[in-house]
Write a protein that holds these residues in place. Structure first.
Motif, PDB file in Angstrom:
ATOM      1  N   MET A   1       0.852  -1.188   0.000  1.00 56.55           N
ATOM      2  CA  MET A   1       0.000   0.000   0.000  1.00 56.55           C
ATOM      3  C   MET A   1       0.886   1.236   0.000  1.00 56.55           C
ATOM      4  SD  MET A   1      -3.010   1.313  -0.024  1.00 56.55           S
ATOM      5  CE  MET A   1      -3.994  -0.163   0.249  1.00 56.55           C
ATOM      6  N   ILE A   2       0.827   2.012  -1.079  1.00 55.07           N
ATOM      7  CA  ILE A   2       1.674   3.182  -1.243  1.00 55.07           C
ATOM      8  C   ILE A   2       0.884   4.449  -0.946  1.00 55.07           C
ATOM      9  CG2 ILE A   2       3.035   4.562  -2.870  1.00 55.07           C
ATOM     10  CD1 ILE A   2       4.409   2.015  -2.274  1.00 55.07           C
ATOM     11  N   GLY A   3       1.493   5.344  -0.178  1.00 50.91           N
ATOM     12  CA  GLY A   3       0.935   6.669   0.044  1.00 50.91           C
ATOM     13  C   GLY A   3       1.942   7.718  -0.379  1.00 50.91           C
ATOM     14  N   TYR A   4       1.435   8.906  -0.670  1.00 47.58           N
ATOM     15  CA  TYR A   4       2.310   9.992  -1.106  1.00 47.58           C
ATOM     16  C   TYR A   4       2.296  11.075  -0.034  1.00 47.58           C
ATOM     17  CZ  TYR A   4       2.501   7.397  -5.358  1.00 47.58           C
ATOM     18  OH  TYR A   4       2.721   6.372  -6.258  1.00 47.58           O
ATOM     19  N   ILE A   5       3.487  11.330   0.508  1.00 49.52           N
ATOM     20  CA  ILE A   5       3.628  12.110   1.723  1.00 49.52           C
ATOM     21  C   ILE A   5       4.376  13.406   1.441  1.00 49.52           C
ATOM     22  CG2 ILE A   5       4.473  12.070   4.096  1.00 49.52           C
ATOM     23  CD1 ILE A   5       2.245   9.978   3.357  1.00 49.52           C
ATOM     24  N   SER A   6       3.826  14.510   1.954  1.00 43.35           N
ATOM     25  CA  SER A   6       4.461  15.814   1.777  1.00 43.35           C
ATOM     26  C   SER A   6       5.624  16.003   2.742  1.00 43.35           C
ATOM     27  CB  SER A   6       3.431  16.930   1.979  1.00 43.35           C
ATOM     28  OG  SER A   6       4.045  18.196   1.946  1.00 43.35           O
ATOM     29  N   LYS A   7       5.394  15.685   4.012  1.00 39.65           N
ATOM     30  CA  LYS A   7       6.470  15.804   5.003  1.00 39.65           C
ATOM     31  C   LYS A   7       6.102  15.017   6.250  1.00 39.65           C
ATOM     32  CE  LYS A   7       4.776  20.129   7.087  1.00 39.65           C
ATOM     33  NZ  LYS A   7       5.127  21.505   7.500  1.00 39.65           N
ATOM     34  N   LEU A   8       7.092  14.836   7.116  1.00 42.09           N
ATOM     35  CA  LEU A   8       6.920  14.130   8.371  1.00 42.09           C
ATOM     36  C   LEU A   8       7.448  14.998   9.505  1.00 42.09           C
ATOM     37  CD1 LEU A   8       8.364  10.651   7.289  1.00 42.09           C
ATOM     38  CD2 LEU A   8       5.951  11.293   7.374  1.00 42.09           C
TER      39      LEU A   8
ATOM     40  N   ILE B   1      -7.467   7.635   1.507  1.00 45.08           N
ATOM     41  CA  ILE B   1      -8.119   6.955   2.622  1.00 45.08           C
ATOM     42  C   ILE B   1      -7.640   5.513   2.800  1.00 45.08           C
ATOM     43  CG2 ILE B   1     -10.135   6.261   1.232  1.00 45.08           C
ATOM     44  CD1 ILE B   1     -11.834   6.841   3.767  1.00 45.08           C
ATOM     45  N   GLU B   2      -7.387   4.797   1.722  1.00 43.52           N
ATOM     46  CA  GLU B   2      -6.965   3.399   1.868  1.00 43.52           C
ATOM     47  C   GLU B   2      -5.581   3.304   2.493  1.00 43.52           C
ATOM     48  OE1 GLU B   2      -7.982   2.773  -2.339  1.00 43.52           O
ATOM     49  OE2 GLU B   2      -8.947   0.927  -1.661  1.00 43.52           O
ATOM     50  N   PHE B   3      -4.693   4.208   2.114  1.00 42.28           N
ATOM     51  CA  PHE B   3      -3.354   4.220   2.708  1.00 42.28           C
ATOM     52  C   PHE B   3      -3.430   4.551   4.193  1.00 42.28           C
ATOM     53  CE2 PHE B   3       0.361   6.635   4.081  1.00 42.28           C
ATOM     54  CZ  PHE B   3       1.368   5.710   3.833  1.00 42.28           C
ATOM     55  N   VAL B   4      -4.213   5.563   4.554  1.00 38.98           N
ATOM     56  CA  VAL B   4      -4.338   5.942   5.965  1.00 38.98           C
ATOM     57  C   VAL B   4      -4.932   4.797   6.772  1.00 38.98           C
ATOM     58  CG1 VAL B   4      -5.321   7.608   7.584  1.00 38.98           C
ATOM     59  CG2 VAL B   4      -4.549   8.376   5.334  1.00 38.98           C
ATOM     60  N   THR B   5      -5.902   4.105   6.202  1.00 45.53           N
ATOM     61  CA  THR B   5      -6.509   2.956   6.883  1.00 45.53           C
ATOM     62  C   THR B   5      -5.466   1.887   7.185  1.00 45.53           C
ATOM     63  OG1 THR B   5      -8.651   3.356   5.830  1.00 45.53           O
ATOM     64  CG2 THR B   5      -8.263   1.151   6.711  1.00 45.53           C
ATOM     65  N   GLU B   6      -4.626   1.580   6.209  1.00 45.82           N
ATOM     66  CA  GLU B   6      -3.597   0.569   6.424  1.00 45.82           C
ATOM     67  C   GLU B   6      -2.583   1.033   7.465  1.00 45.82           C
ATOM     68  OE1 GLU B   6      -1.281  -2.963   5.954  1.00 45.82           O
ATOM     69  OE2 GLU B   6      -3.402  -2.406   5.786  1.00 45.82           O
ATOM     70  N   LEU B   7      -2.189   2.286   7.415  1.00 49.72           N
ATOM     71  CA  LEU B   7      -1.250   2.811   8.410  1.00 49.72           C
ATOM     72  C   LEU B   7      -1.848   2.737   9.812  1.00 49.72           C
ATOM     73  CD1 LEU B   7       1.438   4.283   9.017  1.00 49.72           C
ATOM     74  CD2 LEU B   7       0.192   6.439   8.661  1.00 49.72           C
ATOM     75  N   PHE B   8      -3.094   3.124   9.955  1.00 54.10           N
ATOM     76  CA  PHE B   8      -3.748   3.079  11.264  1.00 54.10           C
ATOM     77  C   PHE B   8      -3.989   1.644  11.715  1.00 54.10           C
ATOM     78  CE2 PHE B   8      -5.894   7.533  11.694  1.00 54.10           C
ATOM     79  CZ  PHE B   8      -4.645   8.115  11.688  1.00 54.10           C
ATOM     80  N   ARG B   9      -4.261   0.744  10.784  1.00 55.43           N
ATOM     81  CA  ARG B   9      -4.435  -0.662  11.163  1.00 55.43           C
ATOM     82  C   ARG B   9      -3.142  -1.199  11.781  1.00 55.43           C
ATOM     83  NH1 ARG B   9      -3.205  -5.553   9.702  1.00 55.43           N
ATOM     84  NH2 ARG B   9      -1.967  -4.854   7.910  1.00 55.43           N
ATOM     85  N   LEU B  10      -2.029  -0.891  11.169  1.00 58.66           N
ATOM     86  CA  LEU B  10      -0.733  -1.318  11.701  1.00 58.66           C
ATOM     87  C   LEU B  10      -0.471  -0.682  13.068  1.00 58.66           C
ATOM     88  CD1 LEU B  10       1.322  -1.014   8.398  1.00 58.66           C
ATOM     89  CD2 LEU B  10       0.689  -3.147   9.551  1.00 58.66           C
ATOM     90  N   ALA B  11      -0.860   0.576  13.211  1.00 58.11           N
ATOM     91  CA  ALA B  11      -0.668   1.264  14.486  1.00 58.11           C
ATOM     92  C   ALA B  11      -1.485   0.604  15.593  1.00 58.11           C
ATOM     93  CB  ALA B  11      -1.044   2.734  14.352  1.00 58.11           C
ATOM     94  N   LYS B  12      -2.735   0.281  15.307  1.00 56.23           N
ATOM     95  CA  LYS B  12      -3.589  -0.314  16.345  1.00 56.23           C
ATOM     96  C   LYS B  12      -3.133  -1.718  16.722  1.00 56.23           C
ATOM     97  CE  LYS B  12      -5.925   1.633  18.130  1.00 56.23           C
ATOM     98  NZ  LYS B  12      -5.560   2.608  19.195  1.00 56.23           N
ATOM     99  N   GLU B  13      -2.469  -2.417  15.811  1.00 60.53           N
ATOM    100  CA  GLU B  13      -1.898  -3.721  16.160  1.00 60.53           C
ATOM    101  C   GLU B  13      -0.877  -3.599  17.284  1.00 60.53           C
ATOM    102  OE1 GLU B  13      -0.265  -5.561  12.699  1.00 60.53           O
ATOM    103  OE2 GLU B  13      -2.216  -6.274  11.959  1.00 60.53           O
ATOM    104  N   LYS B  14      -0.238  -2.435  17.371  1.00 57.52           N
ATOM    105  CA  LYS B  14       0.757  -2.167  18.414  1.00 57.52           C
ATOM    106  C   LYS B  14       0.186  -1.330  19.558  1.00 57.52           C
ATOM    107  CE  LYS B  14       4.544  -3.986  16.536  1.00 57.52           C
ATOM    108  NZ  LYS B  14       5.384  -5.019  17.194  1.00 57.52           N
ATOM    109  N   GLY B  15      -1.117  -1.074  19.519  1.00 54.90           N
ATOM    110  CA  GLY B  15      -1.743  -0.297  20.583  1.00 54.90           C
ATOM    111  C   GLY B  15      -1.440   1.181  20.535  1.00 54.90           C
ATOM    112  N   VAL B  16      -1.105   1.701  19.370  1.00 53.37           N
ATOM    113  CA  VAL B  16      -0.757   3.111  19.215  1.00 53.37           C
ATOM    114  C   VAL B  16      -2.010   3.954  19.011  1.00 53.37           C
ATOM    115  CG1 VAL B  16       0.514   4.783  17.802  1.00 53.37           C
ATOM    116  CG2 VAL B  16       1.499   2.522  18.246  1.00 53.37           C
ATOM    117  N   HIS B  17      -2.092   5.079  19.710  1.00 52.23           N
ATOM    118  CA  HIS B  17      -3.216   6.002  19.558  1.00 52.23           C
ATOM    119  C   HIS B  17      -3.153   6.669  18.186  1.00 52.23           C
ATOM    120  CE1 HIS B  17      -5.575   9.716  20.060  1.00 52.23           C
ATOM    121  NE2 HIS B  17      -6.233   9.073  21.015  1.00 52.23           N
ATOM    122  N   THR B  18      -4.294   6.725  17.496  1.00 48.86           N
ATOM    123  CA  THR B  18      -4.354   7.269  16.138  1.00 48.86           C
ATOM    124  C   THR B  18      -5.284   8.473  16.079  1.00 48.86           C
ATOM    125  OG1 THR B  18      -6.100   5.685  15.584  1.00 48.86           O
ATOM    126  CG2 THR B  18      -3.827   5.066  15.025  1.00 48.86           C
ATOM    127  N   THR B  19      -4.823   9.520  15.403  1.00 44.46           N
ATOM    128  CA  THR B  19      -5.620  10.734  15.234  1.00 44.46           C
ATOM    129  C   THR B  19      -5.661  11.111  13.765  1.00 44.46           C
ATOM    130  OG1 THR B  19      -5.142  11.614  17.438  1.00 44.46           O
ATOM    131  CG2 THR B  19      -5.752  13.205  15.747  1.00 44.46           C
TER     132      THR B  19
END
Length: 242
Positions: free
Chosen positions: A1-8, A82-100
């Protein structure tokens, strides 16, 4: 799943509770006159990231998060990817990370295929920070180029489905600060059951150089930043302070 990111940003302090790893996605359909990230408007461009790789980058900073930090996805408009964000948040919740999710809500619709994707994203989203630019539709169109009808519908959906919200409001003198509008905004917010916090974001001109560099005429040239008294008055009208 590829997302295009402006900055981090690895140490965000104003992008949700606690210390946040902040992902700014590329692409937005709004053209807000006060936008401080106009470089994110185009859906083309940005740096490609695999969702798993981006999560691993964020995970490096978990020691900063303590008990209430986590990952925030902003933009641009994250719902454009939306699909990229969903995958990123899914991975985060697997580790118990709070997502906003920091969103202006413009892509929201109950039509398919977006709606099913949105419902799936909400399964992995702990908090939505929703920007309410203006409650009047005509004024919203003049300010952003788009209607606010579906954005207000999204706020109602989040409320009806028990999703925690922070409401954010950019205060622009002469545009979004009149008393009648702020009272309408407060009235609308009062109908929502899951709003945990309301924030005023004072308009600023720090992004002016970005507009100039991109060759985009700045539409709010000459508009002053709100004074401390104007911000306090707006907070009172929105019920943030007595």
């Amino acid at each position: 799943m590829i997302g295009y990111i402006s900055k981090l940003e690895s140490f965000g302090l104003v992008d949700g509770p606690g210390v946040r790893f902040v992902v700014f996605t590329q692409g937005c359909h709004l053209r807000c006159k006060f936008c401080h990230n106009p470089e994110t408007w185009k859906c083309s461009g940005g740096t490609p990231w695999e969702a798993a790789d981006l999560f691993q980058r964020a995970w490096r900073y978990r020691n900063y998060w303590k008990n209430n930090g986590g990952i925030t996805v902003s933009g641009g408009e994250p719902l454009v990817q939306i699909e990229f964000v969903t995958e990123l948040f899914r991975l985060a919740k697997e580790k118990g990370v709070h997502t906003t999710l920091d969103t202006a809500g413009q892509p929201f619709t109950t039509e398919e295929p977006f709606y099913s994707r949105f419902c799936e994203l909400m399964e992995y989203t702990d908090l939505v920070m929703l920007d309410l630019k203006h409650t009047d539709d005509a004024a919203h169109r003049a300010l952003t180029g788009k209607t606010n009808a579906n954005i207000l519908d999204m706020a109602r959906w989040l409320s009806d489905h028990g999703k925690a919200m922070w409401i954010r409001r950019v205060l622009v003198p002469g545009i979004s600060d009149d008393e009648a509008e702020l009272r309408r905004c407060r009235e609308f917010i009062s109908t929502l059951k899951t709003v945990e916090r309301v924030e005023i974001l004072p308009y600023h001109t720090m992004a002016l150089a970005k507009w100039q560099e991109l060759g985009i005429p700045y539409p709010l040239d000459g508009v002053p930043m709100p004074t401390a008294d104007q911000v306090q008055r707006a907070e009172q009208l929105l019920g943030i302070r007595e």
